[in-house]
Design a protein around this motif. Structure first.
Motif: not given
Length: 237
Positions: A148-149, A156-159, A182-193, A196-198
């Protein structure tokens, strides 16, 4: 196919498999003198000009020095001069240039290696993105590692955690996905999507490949995760 329980390796606080082969290498921390698995230590290398730099991929030529402390410990050792003394002994020279930003450089290097690993897993189809896709795969027992980000919502995590436990036949165990540093912004930039939260890894081998750089990063950042959290089953190789 679900890995039989007796073929699983549970994870410790930082995600490192507890059961280790006798042949797996360990390294000695130059600051504490203690030995530990390579994935919990960081290699430092020195350039021909004497500049000390992180070698997160362990590919720099020549003699290396290993540190097993957290970032806070490294900052303290750098400020007190202890790090330079230890490096001078390790590299057998006092002509060393230690950047003031070395602790941040180490964190950046470890983060980059981890994100690169996620990118590679995405390209080979082992990384699952999207809340709905992850939930379906998790309930079907097709998720080996759940991530999880840092800014993912608690709901969202619990579900997804619940779906993961159901698929792993581990209801009531309290197992949860790992919260990444890492937050969702860092993950999204790195993966080009977008957004990206989970994230989830589809099989044990992919989970083990991701856990290696993640273990090192989490250890360096001083994260103290409950032993039941972020647990991933990795088949012994």
């Amino acid at each position: 196919m679900r890995t039989p329980p007796n073929e699983r390796l549970t994870s410790d606080i930082a995600g490192t498999p507890k059961a280790r082969k006798a042949s797996e290498p360990e390294r000695r921390c130059i600051l504490s003198g203690e030995t530990g698995p390579r994935e919990s230590l960081v290699r430092l290398a020195v350039s021909p000009a004497g500049l000390v730099l992180p070698d997160a991929q362990e590919k720099a030529p020549g003699r290396g020095a290993w540190i097993g402390s957290s970032r806070a410990g490294l900052e303290e050792a750098l400020a007190s001069g202890k790090l330079k003394g230890a490096l001078s002994r390790a590299f057998k020279t006092g002509d060393l240039d230690l950047p003031d930003a070395l602790p941040q450089m180490v964190e950046d290097a470890l983060t980059r290696v981890f994100l690169d690993r996620l990118g590679l897993e995405m390209r080979v189809g082992a990384l699952i993105l999207g809340t709905q896709r992850i939930a379906e795969a998790a309930r079907g027992g097709a998720v080996a590692l759940l991530l999880h980000a840092s800014d993912a919502s608690e709901d969202g995590r619990k579900k997804l955690d619940q779906a993961w436990r159901v698929g792993r036949e581990a209801e009531g165990s309290g197992e949860r996905g790992l919260e990444l540093p890492l937050d969702r912004n860092a993950l999204s930039v790195a993966l080009g999507r977008d957004n990206v939260v989970h994230l989830a890894l589809a099989d044990d081998a992919a989970a083990a490949r991701v856990l290696k750089p993640l273990t090192r990063l989490m250890h360096y950042l001083g994260h103290d995760l409950p032993a039941a959290d972020g647990r991933a089953s990795a088949r012994a190789e």
